[in-house]
Design an enzyme around this catalytic site. Structure first.
Site, PDB file in Angstrom:
ATOM      1  N   GLN A  10      40.503  -0.719  37.015  1.00 38.36           N
ATOM      2  CA  GLN A  10      40.769  -0.148  35.685  1.00 38.36           C
ATOM      3  C   GLN A  10      41.243   1.307  35.791  1.00 38.36           C
ATOM      4  OE1 GLN A  10      38.850   2.271  33.837  1.00 38.36           O
ATOM      5  NE2 GLN A  10      37.572   2.627  35.636  1.00 38.36           N
ATOM      6  N   ASP A  64      39.733  -1.928  30.665  1.00 39.43           N
ATOM      7  CA  ASP A  64      38.672  -2.731  31.288  1.00 39.43           C
ATOM      8  C   ASP A  64      39.085  -4.197  31.435  1.00 39.43           C
ATOM      9  OD1 ASP A  64      36.817  -0.800  31.849  1.00 39.43           O
ATOM     10  OD2 ASP A  64      35.713  -1.017  29.972  1.00 39.43           O
ATOM     11  N   LYS A  87      33.146   5.407  23.194  1.00 42.84           N
ATOM     12  CA  LYS A  87      34.161   4.352  23.240  1.00 42.84           C
ATOM     13  C   LYS A  87      34.521   3.829  21.847  1.00 42.84           C
ATOM     14  CE  LYS A  87      33.615   2.611  27.905  1.00 42.84           C
ATOM     15  NZ  LYS A  87      33.558   1.432  28.742  1.00 42.84           N
ATOM     16  N   ARG A 100      24.255  39.521  45.379  1.00 45.37           N
ATOM     17  CA  ARG A 100      23.265  39.722  44.321  1.00 45.37           C
ATOM     18  C   ARG A 100      22.071  40.502  44.877  1.00 45.37           C
ATOM     19  NH1 ARG A 100      23.529  36.541  39.487  1.00 45.37           N
ATOM     20  NH2 ARG A 100      21.456  37.398  39.146  1.00 45.37           N
TER      21      ARG A 100
HETATM   22  P1  NAP Z   1      26.492  -2.147  26.493  1.00 46.21           P
HETATM   23  O1  NAP Z   1      27.597  -2.116  25.502  1.00 46.21           O
HETATM   24  O2  NAP Z   1      25.312  -1.291  26.317  1.00 46.21           O
HETATM   25  O3  NAP Z   1      26.001  -3.681  26.606  1.00 46.21           O
HETATM   26  C1  NAP Z   1      24.960  -4.059  27.471  1.00 46.21           C
HETATM   27  C2  NAP Z   1      24.592  -5.507  27.240  1.00 46.21           C
HETATM   28  O4  NAP Z   1      23.578  -5.830  28.188  1.00 46.21           O
HETATM   29  C3  NAP Z   1      24.016  -5.797  25.854  1.00 46.21           C
HETATM   30  O5  NAP Z   1      24.346  -7.097  25.477  1.00 46.21           O
HETATM   31  C4  NAP Z   1      22.515  -5.655  26.118  1.00 46.21           C
HETATM   32  O6  NAP Z   1      21.717  -6.382  25.241  1.00 46.21           O
HETATM   33  C5  NAP Z   1      22.414  -6.279  27.489  1.00 46.21           C
HETATM   34  N1  NAP Z   1      21.212  -5.866  28.181  1.00 46.21           N
HETATM   35  C6  NAP Z   1      20.862  -4.609  28.504  1.00 46.21           C
HETATM   36  N2  NAP Z   1      19.677  -4.626  29.152  1.00 46.21           N
HETATM   37  C7  NAP Z   1      19.277  -5.918  29.191  1.00 46.21           C
HETATM   38  C8  NAP Z   1      18.131  -6.567  29.723  1.00 46.21           C
HETATM   39  N3  NAP Z   1      17.178  -5.881  30.335  1.00 46.21           N
HETATM   40  N4  NAP Z   1      18.036  -7.899  29.589  1.00 46.21           N
HETATM   41  C9  NAP Z   1      19.014  -8.602  28.970  1.00 46.21           C
HETATM   42  N5  NAP Z   1      20.127  -8.041  28.455  1.00 46.21           N
HETATM   43  C10 NAP Z   1      20.262  -6.717  28.571  1.00 46.21           C
HETATM   44  O7  NAP Z   1      27.047  -1.809  27.953  1.00 46.21           O
HETATM   45  P2  NAP Z   1      28.492  -2.136  28.530  1.00 46.21           P
HETATM   46  O8  NAP Z   1      29.411  -1.000  28.267  1.00 46.21           O
HETATM   47  O9  NAP Z   1      28.907  -3.493  28.067  1.00 46.21           O
HETATM   48  O10 NAP Z   1      28.222  -2.127  30.105  1.00 46.21           O
HETATM   49  C11 NAP Z   1      27.438  -3.140  30.718  1.00 46.21           C
HETATM   50  C12 NAP Z   1      27.446  -2.933  32.229  1.00 46.21           C
HETATM   51  O11 NAP Z   1      28.757  -3.119  32.731  1.00 46.21           O
HETATM   52  C13 NAP Z   1      27.016  -1.532  32.653  1.00 46.21           C
HETATM   53  O12 NAP Z   1      26.234  -1.634  33.809  1.00 46.21           O
HETATM   54  C14 NAP Z   1      28.307  -0.855  32.996  1.00 46.21           C
HETATM   55  O13 NAP Z   1      28.165   0.156  33.977  1.00 46.21           O
HETATM   56  C15 NAP Z   1      29.099  -2.022  33.549  1.00 46.21           C
HETATM   57  N6  NAP Z   1      30.537  -1.789  33.441  1.00 46.21           N
HETATM   58  C16 NAP Z   1      31.231  -1.764  34.596  1.00 46.21           C
HETATM   59  C17 NAP Z   1      32.582  -1.557  34.554  1.00 46.21           C
HETATM   60  C18 NAP Z   1      33.350  -1.546  35.835  1.00 46.21           C
HETATM   61  O14 NAP Z   1      34.478  -1.053  35.847  1.00 46.21           O
HETATM   62  N7  NAP Z   1      32.800  -2.097  36.909  1.00 46.21           N
HETATM   63  C19 NAP Z   1      33.252  -1.361  33.335  1.00 46.21           C
HETATM   64  C20 NAP Z   1      32.498  -1.402  32.150  1.00 46.21           C
HETATM   65  C21 NAP Z   1      31.130  -1.621  32.230  1.00 46.21           C
HETATM   66  P3  NAP Z   1      21.132  -5.721  23.887  1.00 46.21           P
HETATM   67  O15 NAP Z   1      22.287  -5.569  22.964  1.00 46.21           O
HETATM   68  O16 NAP Z   1      20.106  -6.704  23.440  1.00 46.21           O
HETATM   69  O17 NAP Z   1      20.536  -4.398  24.304  1.00 46.21           O
END
Ligand code: NAP
Length: 491
Positions: free
Chosen positions: A454, A317, A281, A34
């Site tokens: 998963q 999952d 999802k 460049r």
């Molecule tokens: P999601 O559908 O957004 O659900 C999150 C949940 O956590 C909701 O019930 C939410 O409550 C609650 N929450 C969020 N912040 C909070 C806080 N500060 N205090 C209290 N409750 C709180 O998310 P998700 O898909 O279920 O995923 C949740 C976690 O699991 C993520 O960290 C994700 O990376 C992890 N995960 C890991 C895998 C793996 O393979 N290891 C697979 C799937 C998910 P509200 O509804 O009141 O906001």
């Protein structure tokens, strides 16, 4: 079979530095110099002593480059480079250097057009006019604002490649498929380098991570669809496994504008399968042709497989969550299990545990949501937070503790009782919750175990074979370490 080549774009402040950078490149087929990036542009200096074939480019500011001199100077620099034997000289379509094109007969000339805002709808006409100039190679680079823009470029590239040479590039995150699947897009080569603002990948990432040199028109294409998706660990895991299993397959991060954008792309490129992440999802649950039973119970899909032209949704999952418990032979029957959170992951976990004989209680800050999840599996909803002494296995299904808020935990150490703590958060692999639990003398399971499990389930469903042992885990750990190193560097 013809494969696409790798071109590395090199920028520098001086011609000497440009040469030095040029000569440090070993893993490319050609180098784009460049000249517009250097303060003292001079064609002879840039070409002197080159070992690899080169493209000489001197991009004006009106086409996204840095050259500030006159058009006459620019044309002279390019003509010099051509006369001195540069393998290719890049000339912008909009520059109208017609005399140069006539004088060279278009030989060793790349005629290029760039749009940094969009992929315009009249590209076919533009390419037809560009083709009529007789330039040896056409280059079309436009900003992709959705995956569908990649498809427009793929049509243009593959149509032109039947009778001429072309390079098509969809710039930006949506455009990544056009760079990795260059052959499928009809491109003679793909550009790599440090211009990550336009979505360029580095040559090592393209070659090592995506196994670019082995990709052809028949390569099976998989990906993870989400928005954003560049942080995903899944491409590292699946590409490593495809490579170790010697499968002709590649896995891409696919940022989509919406569910229909993804579906259109998936059908057009014949996508074999996809992981599905936030925010698709549920949206894709409603758009695929069929949803299997586990995903229907969870109410969300995290995996898609193409089967006889139909897109089928599943959720791995639940199985992925159970695998680490099975590996540790945890006697779930009769165990008191407290689930923290009531989102998608909590639902998958509750469904996975439903037939285990465990006594499940769901805790969420929103008690109604906790009740909804509990009802699916006839479990109880409890207080936020659960009282000490009320569980044997505590499972964190909230994002609390996830990067960048790594110093927080859903539950204070003083309240940590029971026997096991399972944290679904995998970035970082050892969370504050897990550290506190270990300190309190509890046994722990990290989210990386589930993530890898998963992904194993996905791989097996797509390919009808098991991934080679340990490959996905090593790739995920490496990717997370790179991510942390990068974030530490930028923060
Ligand atoms: P999601 O559908 O957004 O659900 C999150 C949940 O956590 C909701 O019930 C939410 O409550 C609650 N929450 C969020 N912040 C909070 C806080 N500060 N205090 C209290 N409750 C709180 O998310 P998700 O898909 O279920 O995923 C949740 C976690 O699991 C993520 O960290 C994700 O990376 C992890 N995960 C890991 C895998 C793996 O393979 N290891 C697979 C799937 C998910 P509200 O509804 O009141 O906001």
């Amino acid at each position: 079979m013809t494969r696409s080549s790798v071109c590395v774009t090199v920028t520098a402040k001086t011609t000497a530095e440009l040469r030095a950078k040029r000569d440090s490149i070993t893993d490319a087929d050609l180098v784009e110099l460049r000249l517009d990036s250097v303060n003292d542009p001079n064609a002879a200096g840039a070409l002197q002593g080159r070992r690899l074939p080169v493209i000489v480019t001197c991009r004006p500011s009106w086409e996204g480059g840095s050259f500030r001199g006159s058009e006459e100077e620019r044309c002279r620099l390019l003509a010099d480079a051509h006369a001195l034997g540069a393998d290719y000289v890049d000339v912008e379509w909009r520059a109208r250097f017609d005399d140069f094109l006539t004088a060279t007969g278009g030989r060793r000339v790349i005629l290029s057009t760039h749009d940094f805002q969009q992929t315009p709808s009249d590209l076919f006409e533009t390419v037809r006019s560009m083709s009529a100039t007789g330039a040896e190679i056409l280059k079309v680079a436009t900003k992709a604002n959705r995956l569908g823009d990649c498809l427009s470029l793929m049509q243009i590239g593959s149509a032109h490649a039947k009778h001429g040479r072309i390079v098509v590039i969809a710039m930006g995150e949506y455009g990544l498929p056009s760079r990795v699947l260059a052959r499928r897009f009809g491109s003679a080569w793909t550009y790599t380098g440090e211009l990550d603002s336009i979505g360029q990948l580095s040559a090592p990432v393209l070659i090592d991570h995506y196994n670019f040199r082995a990709l052809g028109e028949q390569t099976d294409v998989y990906g993870v669809v989400g928005s954003p998706v560049s942080h995903s660990v899944s491409p590292a895991m699946h590409n490593a496994a495809f490579r170790a299993a010697r499968l002709d397959a590649v896995y891409l991060p696919l940022r989509a504008a919406d569910a229909d954008d993804f579906i259109g792309f998936a059908r057009a490129v014949g996508l074999k399968g996809a992981s599905v992440t936030i925010p698709f999802k549920v949206a894709l649950f409603d758009r695929v042709d069929e949803v299997y039973a586990v995903a229907r119970r969870v109410g969300a899909i995290n995996t898609i497989r193409a089967m006889d032209g139909r897109l089928v949704g599943e959720n791995t999952d639940a199985a992925g969550f159970l695998r680490p418990l099975q590996d540790r032979s945890l006697p779930l029957s009769g165990m008191r299990v407290s689930i923290l959170g009531a989102g998608g992951a909590a639902r998958a976990v509750a469904i996975a545990l439903a037939s285990s004989g465990a006594e499940i209680t769901v805790h969420a800050r929103d008690s109604q949501r906790a009740q909804q999840v509990a009802m699916i599996v006839s479990a109880k909803a409890g207080h936020w937070l659960p009282a000490p002494g009320t569980w044997d296995l505590l499972i964190n299904c909230t994002p609390i503790g996830m990067w960048p808020n790594t110093d927080v935990s859903p539950i204070p150490e003083a309240m940590l009782t029971g026997e096991w703590v399972y944290d679904l958060v995998y970035n970082p692999p050892v969370t504050r919750l897990l550290r506190d639990a270990e300190h309190a003398g509890l046994k722990t399971i990290g989210g990386l175990d589930m993530l890898v499990a998963q992904a194993h389930e996905q791989f097996q469903w797509w390919t009808d074979s098991r991934p080679p042992a340990g490959v996905m885990r090593t790739a995920a750990e490496k990717r997370l370490a790179e991510f942390r190193a990068h974030e530490d560097h930028v923060s």
